[in-house]
Each structure stands twice: as structure tokens, then as C-alpha cells.
Design an enzyme around this catalytic site. Structure first.
Site, short mmCIF file in Angstrom:
data_model
loop_
_atom_site.label_atom_id
_atom_site.label_comp_id
_atom_site.label_asym_id
_atom_site.label_seq_id
_atom_site.Cartn_x
_atom_site.Cartn_y
_atom_site.Cartn_z
N TYR A 299 0.93 -1.30 -0.22
CA TYR A 299 0.05 -0.16 0.05
C TYR A 299 0.87 1.20 -0.07
CZ TYR A 299 -3.57 -3.47 1.60
OH TYR A 299 -4.17 -4.38 1.70
N ARG A 300 1.76 1.40 -0.95
CA ARG A 300 2.73 2.38 -1.06
C ARG A 300 2.18 3.70 -0.80
NH1 ARG A 300 7.68 1.39 -2.73
NH2 ARG A 300 7.02 -0.42 -4.12
#
Length: 528
Positions: free
Chosen positions: A479-480
Site C-alpha cells: 500500500y505504497r
């Protein structure tokens, strides 16, 4: 079989070395464009040259925008002032990838590698650095999945999607699955590179916990398997994030057993139906209940007779029948009030479709369909202690301050707690109740919309600061989040510690030895 494999590997190496020699007689004029120089260099490595239009696309080509946007899932990442590639290359086999790496070094251009286009910040296919010229390696043509049921293994190329992997497994057996994510269009290569969690994690851990081999192209264009790359590199690529060590061509998976019958449910409870009290109980027991059961919670705004409210949707997978599930729920989580009519028995592959929000009785082929796209921003956190009950209601009501936002609570425990934090780069295991994903969506390209929704999610994240993990505050690399820092800026190491905690130092050490020139890099790659 072993003899055939050895012969094939020898032939691949022979062809690669032959083509390296061919390159020596092909001049690379500095006056030519990067596109031309890269294309000519790659073509010199093909025994049978391929027309430009079949595998390459440049900005001046009519196909460029279509190819560039084809799998880009976050429309926010397509808006100016992002910087696009000077060329897109879609390799069809391993030798193409080898050629691309060597030619990128020769030409002096960066590579970015896109598997399925779900990078939350788009950095697998765009750059935030104005001066950077790069070639996008789109792996979508390399998507084969081969399943060996007798050995309970599968090889999946990085361009395959999660849905294609699930589909291929289900076509061969109804008794095995694989513990990966929920969204079927996510690229398998990037997903596994970051850890990969889904509805089977409490029983079998992460996807990377069930990977037993891989094939990677290093910065010199060599293809290495687990034995050749060494255990340090094999450790690093299983959860250390994509784009740091090389280009993973394929992953070898251990399949996991699943029963013929599993049970699912989706049960909604609004604020008016006791959502605060029920969520409070969930966080007390979700990581401690039967390991065959995972109950996650999706909280989001909903319409009600008086306007808007917040609903909490309890989504579950149980590896067993409905009667057994009801016994577990009545004993450990009676507050939800689950009844037999809330549950549905089905096969494991049907549960994959169910949790991907396909209609009832959808065929497995639906897992091969593309998904819709949207503009969004996301963040993540880890719960190591329950959120105080008096905080839960304002936390939930904050969702009403955004047009379309949600929190997704994924419980841990079970097998996640049994695996050492250092077993793979993914460190968020023992002592973690669960992971929180914050999401805000919008449907227009108005910069004001992006600002408003981004400000909301940053505010929600700030609100949760006292109630989540700290020192460091954890985050999930899949979930950059560029808000955590980028390479080249002051405080750039903060993202690495958030994603990998104490494993970050080992990741850096491996990077320095395996890719000392930092050839594979991006805004949040492992630095040297």
C-alpha cells in the site's frame, strides 16, 4: 525431466552470450534518440528481429497512451505533472528481459517494471523526477501459470494477475489454493514482492511465506534461480518490495490445501445497530479465534433513513462447513449475532469470486476480466493494541467527512504470529492484532478533488497516530505511500523503517552486494 531443463538452460545461456557478442559490432550513436538506441540494441539480441510496433511503443505512436494507461489502476497517477516513459517495451520471453537490462545499461537509461499496474503511487510506470528518462518494462505479455498438482506447486510469471493464478489452480484441482490477495487484477509479480496477504493468511501466512523459488534477471542481465542468486537475495525479494534487486521473471509457489467446502458471510452493522460495540469486541478476539477463520471489517459511509450513517461490513472466510463456523462464532464472537441464513457454503474458488464482489454463481472465468479504475489515495497502519472504545465512534464518524472513503481492518494472529519477523522482509507479525488500510476515492480529474480527498485521508491518518504501532509506525509496502518519504530527500530512510522495521538494514546490505551500482531504483527502492 531434469535433463531437459538443464539442456534448455544451457541453450538460453548460449543464445544470450552469442547475442552479447553481436552487440559489439552494433554502434550506438550518441546522436540517436534514446528510443532508437535502446530499440536497436535490443533488436541486436534477437535471433529473429521483431517489428517495433509488436513490442515497443513511443510517445509519438498512436498506441502509446492506450498501452501506457492499459493497466494503470490509480487514475491519480496519470495526471500532470507526472513524468511518463520515453519508451514502453513489452517483453514476451526471458531473453527479451535480459536484453532490455543490458541495453538499458549500454544506453544509460533507467528501467521501471510494471507487473499489473496496481502500485498505489504509480511508481512502477511513472517518475516524480523531472530529469529522469526511463523505459517502462510492461510485463503483461509474460503471464503464464503452470500447475503441478502431483508436487503441489505452481510457477507463475510476474505478468500474471492474482485472478489468473487462482483460476489456473482451480482448473487443476478443487483441493488446493494459494494465500494471496483479494483483488483479482493485481499483478502477481508486484504483489508477491511486497508480501501478499489475503483471506488465507491466518491459516497459511503471506504469499511470500509459500514461495520456494524464483527466477530473476540481475543488473548484468543474468538469469538466476534461488540457488544461483543465494539465500540473502532470495530472502530480500520475498517481501522487500519490487524494483530494487532485479526483474523477477517468475515465482515457484507451494500450493496449500483447502477443504471442498468453505463458508463465507457478509454481515453489515450500522452505527445505529451497535457498530461501535461490535467493532470493539472484534479487535479483542479477531487475532485469537480459530485459525481457519478470518473475519475482516470494511467500514464506510452508507445511506440511511435520516441521511448518512456508517456501516461496518464483516466479511469472512471459514475453512469448513457452516455449522462448525456457527459454533466458533457463538463461542467467541456472539456480539455479531451471526445466523445460519447469513452464511453460504461454497468451494474455495467460489469464495475468491465472492470476496471480489462478483455476483453469486459467477464462473471462475470472471477472475480473468479487467477491473474498473478510479482516482484514490491510500495509507496503512498496524494495530498492536485495541483502539479505546470511546475513540471508535469518532474514528468511524470521520468517514462521513469524505464523499467516498473506507477503512479496511484485516486481522492477523494464527500462522502470522508463528513466523519470525525476520523470516522474510515483511516484519509485521507477532503482536499485531491486524492491519488497517485507509482509502479515499473520487471520480474526476479536478485538482481540487484530489486535494480535498488527500487532505481528508492525511487527517484520518493523523487522528489515528496515538492508537497504532509506533517507534516505528508501521506501513505495508504494497500500500505504497510517498508521504512516508522518498529516496534523495532528507529523512528518506523513514519509509524503509516503516515498511520493514529492523529488516531494513539487512535489505540495504543485500542491495549493496547484489546491485552495488543501484541500477534498479525508484522513489522508494532499497537504497545503497
Amino acid at each position: 525431466m531434469a535433463s531437459s531443463s538443464s539442456s534448455s538452460s544451457s541453450m538460453t545461456m548460449f543464445v544470450f552470450l552469442l547475442l552479447l557478442q553481436l552487440l559489439a559490432i552494433v554502434p550506438l550513436s550518441s546522436s540517436q534518440s534514446i528510443q532508437t538506441r535502446f530499440y536497436n540494441c535490443v533488436q541486436a539480441r534477437y535471433i529473429t528481429p521483431v517489428p517495433f510496433s509488436d513490442e515497443f511503443s513511443a510517445p509519438e505512436n498512436s498506441s502509446f497512451t492506450t498501452v501506457f494507461e492499459s493497466t494503470a489502476q490509480n487514475l491519480r497517477c496519470l495526471l500532470p505533472p507526472v513524468h511518463r516513459p520515453v519508451l514502453i517495451f513489452r517483453p514476451r520471453n526471458e531473453s527479451h528481459v535480459q536484453a532490455a537490462v543490458v541495453c538499458a545499461r549500454e544506453v544509460g537509461v533507467r528501467l521501471r517494471i510494471r507487473s499489473g499496474g496496481h502500485d498505489y503511487e504509480g511508481i512502477s510506470y511513472i517518475s516524480t523526477v523531472a530529469a529522469e528518462e526511463f523505459v517502462l518494462m510492461d510485463m503483461s505479455n509474460m503471464r503464464s501459470v503452470s500447475v503441478d498438482i502431483q508436487r503441489r506447486t505452481a510457477w507463475a510469471e510476474s505478468g500474471a494477475t492474482i485472478g489468473e493464478v487462482y483460476y489456473s489452480i482451480s482448473r487443476n484441482t478443487g483441493l488446493f489454493g494459494f494465500p494471496a490477495g483479494v483483488c483479482p487484477t493485481v499483478g502477481f509479480g508486484g504483489h508477491i514482492s511486497g508480501g501478499a496477504h489475503g483471506f488465507l493468511l491466518r491459516k497459511y501466512g503471506l504469499g511470500v511465506d509459500n514461495v520456494v523459488d524464483a527466477r530473476i534477471v540481475d543488473s548484468h542481465g543474468r538469469i538466476l534461480d534461488r540457488a544461483a542468486m543465494g539465500e540473502d537475495v532470495f530472502w530480500a525479494i520475498r517481501g522487500g518490495g519490487g524494483g530494487s534487486y532485479g526483474i523477477v521473471l517468475s515465482w515457484k509457489l507451494n500450493l496449500v490445501p483447502v477443504p471442498r467446502t468453505v463458508t463465507v458471510f457478509n454481515v453489515a452493522r450500522t452505527l445505529e445497530q451497535g457498530a461501535v460495540r461490535i467493532l470493539n469486541k472484534w479487535q479483542q478476539i479477531a487475532d485469537k479465534i480459530d485459525n481457519s477463520l478470518l473475519v475482516r471489517v470494511v467500514a464506510q459511509p452508507a445511506s440511511s433513513g435520516n441521511g448518512r450513517t456508517v456501516t461496518t461490513l464483516y466479511q469472512a472466510l471459514f475453512l469448513g462447513g457452516a455449522d462448525q463456523l456457527l459454533n466458533v462464532m457463538n463461542r467467541t464472537f456472539p456480539e455479531l449475532g451471526l445466523t445460519r441464513t447469513d452464511t453460504t457454503e461454497m468451494s474455495w474458488i467460489q469464495s475468491v469470486l465472492y470476496h471480489a464482489n462478483f455476483p453469486a454463481n459467477s464462473p471462475p472465468e470472471n477472475l480473468l476480466r479487467p477491473s474498473s479504475k478510479s482516482y484514490f489515495k491510500a495509507k496503512s497502519d498496524y494495530l498492536t493494541n485495541p483502539v479505546p472504545e470511546n475513540v471508535i465512534e469518532p474514528m468511524l464518524r470521520n468517514l462521513l467527512n469524505d464523499d467516498f472513503a473506507m477503512y479496511i481492518f484485516t486481522p492477523y494472529g494464527g500462522q502470522m504470529s508463528r513466523i519470525s519477523d525476520a523470516a522474510t522482509p515483511y516484519p509485521h507479525r507477532k503482536g499485531v492484532i491486524g492491519e488497517i488500510q485507509y482509502l479515499s476515492f473520487w471520480q474526476d480529474n479536478n485538482p481540487d478533488s484530489a486535494t480535498r480527498h488527500t487532505n481528508w485521508i492525511r487527517g484520518a491518518y493523523q487522528f489515528m497516530t496515538p492508537y497504532v504501532s509506533s517507534s516505528p509506525r508501521g506501513a505495508y509496502v504494497n500500500y505504497r505511500d510517498l508521504d512516508l518519504g522518498v529516496n534523495g530527500n532528507n529523512g528518506s530512510g523513514s519509509f524503509g523503517v516503516s515498511y520493514f522495521k529492523n529488516n531494513f538494514r539487512r535489505l540495504v546490505d543485500v542491495k549493496r552486494k547484489f546491485d552495488p551500482d543501484n541500477f534498479f531504483r525508484h522513489e522508494q527502492s532499497i537504497p545503497i
